[in-house]
Design a protein around this motif. Structure first.
Motif, PDB file in Angstrom:
ATOM      1  N   MET A  59       0.832  -1.203   0.000  1.00 20.75           N
ATOM      2  CA  MET A  59       0.000   0.000   0.000  1.00 20.75           C
ATOM      3  C   MET A  59       0.872   1.261   0.000  1.00 20.75           C
ATOM      4  SD  MET A  59      -3.135  -1.173   0.153  1.00 20.75           S
ATOM      5  CE  MET A  59      -4.212   0.102   0.729  1.00 20.75           C
ATOM      6  N   ILE A  60       0.427   2.257  -0.746  1.00 23.29           N
ATOM      7  CA  ILE A  60       0.995   3.600  -0.674  1.00 23.29           C
ATOM      8  C   ILE A  60      -0.001   4.409   0.148  1.00 23.29           C
ATOM      9  CG2 ILE A  60       1.692   5.657  -1.935  1.00 23.29           C
ATOM     10  CD1 ILE A  60       1.949   3.827  -4.440  1.00 23.29           C
ATOM     11  N   VAL A  61       0.482   5.103   1.167  1.00 30.57           N
ATOM     12  CA  VAL A  61      -0.400   5.877   2.042  1.00 30.57           C
ATOM     13  C   VAL A  61      -0.038   7.356   1.910  1.00 30.57           C
ATOM     14  CG1 VAL A  61      -1.209   6.228   4.394  1.00 30.57           C
ATOM     15  CG2 VAL A  61      -0.562   3.922   3.635  1.00 30.57           C
ATOM     16  N   PHE A  62      -1.036   8.158   1.516  1.00 34.73           N
ATOM     17  CA  PHE A  62      -0.896   9.604   1.391  1.00 34.73           C
ATOM     18  C   PHE A  62      -1.598  10.227   2.608  1.00 34.73           C
ATOM     19  CE2 PHE A  62      -1.098   7.739  -2.808  1.00 34.73           C
ATOM     20  CZ  PHE A  62      -0.082   8.364  -3.507  1.00 34.73           C
ATOM     21  N   THR A  63      -0.875  10.949   3.436  1.00 34.57           N
ATOM     22  CA  THR A  63      -1.449  11.596   4.613  1.00 34.57           C
ATOM     23  C   THR A  63      -1.619  13.083   4.305  1.00 34.57           C
ATOM     24  OG1 THR A  63      -0.284  10.007   6.007  1.00 34.57           O
ATOM     25  CG2 THR A  63      -1.168  11.970   7.090  1.00 34.57           C
ATOM     26  N   PHE A  64      -2.797  13.619   4.623  1.00 33.97           N
ATOM     27  CA  PHE A  64      -3.134  15.007   4.302  1.00 33.97           C
ATOM     28  C   PHE A  64      -3.185  15.878   5.546  1.00 33.97           C
ATOM     29  CE2 PHE A  64      -4.867  12.401   0.947  1.00 33.97           C
ATOM     30  CZ  PHE A  64      -4.671  13.150  -0.202  1.00 33.97           C
ATOM     31  N   ASP A  65      -2.631  17.100   5.435  1.00 34.87           N
ATOM     32  CA  ASP A  65      -2.803  18.108   6.484  1.00 34.87           C
ATOM     33  C   ASP A  65      -4.220  18.650   6.442  1.00 34.87           C
ATOM     34  OD1 ASP A  65      -0.248  18.006   7.541  1.00 34.87           O
ATOM     35  OD2 ASP A  65       0.518  19.549   6.193  1.00 34.87           O
ATOM     36  N   LYS A  66      -4.730  18.813   5.221  1.00 37.64           N
ATOM     37  CA  LYS A  66      -6.118  19.214   5.017  1.00 37.64           C
ATOM     38  C   LYS A  66      -6.555  18.712   3.645  1.00 37.64           C
ATOM     39  CE  LYS A  66      -6.097  23.791   2.912  1.00 37.64           C
ATOM     40  NZ  LYS A  66      -6.450  25.178   3.039  1.00 37.64           N
ATOM     41  N   ILE A  67      -7.853  18.568   3.486  1.00 39.86           N
ATOM     42  CA  ILE A  67      -8.388  18.084   2.214  1.00 39.86           C
ATOM     43  C   ILE A  67      -8.727  19.294   1.352  1.00 39.86           C
ATOM     44  CG2 ILE A  67     -10.230  16.744   1.111  1.00 39.86           C
ATOM     45  CD1 ILE A  67      -8.181  15.134   2.796  1.00 39.86           C
ATOM     46  N   VAL A  68      -8.121  19.351   0.179  1.00 46.07           N
ATOM     47  CA  VAL A  68      -8.325  20.474  -0.722  1.00 46.07           C
ATOM     48  C   VAL A  68      -9.697  20.393  -1.378  1.00 46.07           C
ATOM     49  CG1 VAL A  68      -7.437  21.650  -2.764  1.00 46.07           C
ATOM     50  CG2 VAL A  68      -5.855  20.648  -1.139  1.00 46.07           C
ATOM     51  N   SER A  69     -10.109  19.186  -1.793  1.00 46.91           N
ATOM     52  CA  SER A  69     -11.377  19.026  -2.492  1.00 46.91           C
ATOM     53  C   SER A  69     -11.989  17.658  -2.183  1.00 46.91           C
ATOM     54  CB  SER A  69     -11.169  19.176  -3.998  1.00 46.91           C
ATOM     55  OG  SER A  69     -12.325  18.776  -4.696  1.00 46.91           O
ATOM     56  N   THR A  70     -13.101  17.668  -1.468  1.00 41.73           N
ATOM     57  CA  THR A  70     -13.803  16.420  -1.168  1.00 41.73           C
ATOM     58  C   THR A  70     -14.279  15.768  -2.460  1.00 41.73           C
ATOM     59  OG1 THR A  70     -14.511  17.370   0.927  1.00 41.73           O
ATOM     60  CG2 THR A  70     -15.684  15.426   0.170  1.00 41.73           C
ATOM     61  N   ARG A  71     -14.750  16.582  -3.389  1.00 38.32           N
ATOM     62  CA  ARG A  71     -15.232  16.055  -4.670  1.00 38.32           C
ATOM     63  C   ARG A  71     -14.117  15.330  -5.430  1.00 38.32           C
ATOM     64  NH1 ARG A  71     -17.365  19.795  -9.468  1.00 38.32           N
ATOM     65  NH2 ARG A  71     -17.241  18.246 -11.096  1.00 38.32           N
ATOM     66  N   ALA A  72     -12.906  15.879  -5.399  1.00 39.28           N
ATOM     67  CA  ALA A  72     -11.772  15.239  -6.067  1.00 39.28           C
ATOM     68  C   ALA A  72     -11.458  13.895  -5.415  1.00 39.28           C
ATOM     69  CB  ALA A  72     -10.546  16.145  -6.030  1.00 39.28           C
ATOM     70  N   ILE A  73     -11.552  13.827  -4.093  1.00 38.95           N
ATOM     71  CA  ILE A  73     -11.322  12.564  -3.373  1.00 38.95           C
ATOM     72  C   ILE A  73     -12.364  11.533  -3.809  1.00 38.95           C
ATOM     73  CG2 ILE A  73     -11.356  11.431  -1.120  1.00 38.95           C
ATOM     74  CD1 ILE A  73      -8.822  13.032  -1.457  1.00 38.95           C
ATOM     75  N   VAL A  74     -13.625  11.947  -3.854  1.00 35.57           N
ATOM     76  CA  VAL A  74     -14.704  11.031  -4.254  1.00 35.57           C
ATOM     77  C   VAL A  74     -14.468  10.524  -5.681  1.00 35.57           C
ATOM     78  CG1 VAL A  74     -17.175  10.897  -4.781  1.00 35.57           C
ATOM     79  CG2 VAL A  74     -16.406  11.985  -2.661  1.00 35.57           C
ATOM     80  N   GLU A  75     -14.066  11.424  -6.570  1.00 38.72           N
ATOM     81  CA  GLU A  75     -13.840  11.031  -7.962  1.00 38.72           C
ATOM     82  C   GLU A  75     -12.655  10.084  -8.112  1.00 38.72           C
ATOM     83  OE1 GLU A  75     -14.064  14.054 -10.988  1.00 38.72           O
ATOM     84  OE2 GLU A  75     -15.605  15.141  -9.859  1.00 38.72           O
ATOM     85  N   ILE A  76     -11.572  10.335  -7.381  1.00 41.53           N
ATOM     86  CA  ILE A  76     -10.417   9.445  -7.515  1.00 41.53           C
ATOM     87  C   ILE A  76     -10.717   8.076  -6.895  1.00 41.53           C
ATOM     88  CG2 ILE A  76      -9.062  10.016  -5.440  1.00 41.53           C
ATOM     89  CD1 ILE A  76      -6.609  10.087  -7.462  1.00 41.53           C
ATOM     90  N   LEU A  77     -11.512   8.060  -5.825  1.00 42.44           N
ATOM     91  CA  LEU A  77     -11.921   6.774  -5.241  1.00 42.44           C
ATOM     92  C   LEU A  77     -12.757   5.985  -6.240  1.00 42.44           C
ATOM     93  CD1 LEU A  77     -12.856   7.846  -1.606  1.00 42.44           C
ATOM     94  CD2 LEU A  77     -10.941   6.381  -2.282  1.00 42.44           C
ATOM     95  N   ASP A  78     -13.605   6.676  -6.968  1.00 47.26           N
ATOM     96  CA  ASP A  78     -14.421   6.021  -7.994  1.00 47.26           C
ATOM     97  C   ASP A  78     -13.542   5.473  -9.125  1.00 47.26           C
ATOM     98  OD1 ASP A  78     -17.011   5.275  -9.036  1.00 47.26           O
ATOM     99  OD2 ASP A  78     -16.727   6.854 -10.536  1.00 47.26           O
TER     100      ASP A  78
END
Length: 124
Positions: A59-78
């Motif tokens: 696994m590659i784990v990306f840790t975020f200080d803050k989320i820039v775009s919830t929509r972008a996260i949802v789209e990349i998960l899809d």
């Protein structure tokens, strides 16, 4: 040369730096090529507020200080359904199950996430 590598922020910067390296020293060793790609990864990660990128097993784990775009996260998960998961709490992270070349996978995911983030800001 190392200062120039440290300022890499695009694929064009990599190409330009590689050309300069070849002019001055000859063929680019794999270690220098990797360093250029890591500098680019650091630049993208900074734009996305990624504070840490680590590997745990496959696994590659990306840790975020803050989320820039919830929509972008949802789209990349899809886009990576079944290979990626997101967890949000005190610390938010995105985990991706990779199968080959870890550096290439990190760069592809960050570039895609940055593009999705910018698209979301532009209302696309």
């Amino acid at each position: 040369m190392y200062r120039k590598i440290a300022t890499i922020s695009s694929n064009d910067d990599i190409a330009e730096t590689e050309a300069e390296y070849i002019d001055r020293f000859g063929d680019v060793p794999e270690s220098v090529d990797n360093l250029m790609h890591i500098a680019h990864i650091k630049s993208i990660a900074s734009e996305l507020f990624v504070s840490d990128i680590s590997q745990k097993d496959d696994m590659i784990v990306f840790t975020f200080d803050k989320i820039v775009s919830t929509r972008a996260i949802v789209e990349i998960l899809d886009d990576y359904r079944g290979k990626m998961m997101f967890s949000s709490g005190n610390v938010s992270y995105l985990s991706y199950k990779y199968d080959t070349d870890i550096l290439k996978n990190i760069k592809i995911i960050l570039q895609k996430l940055l593009k999705l983030t910018l698209d979301c800001k532009d209302g696309v």
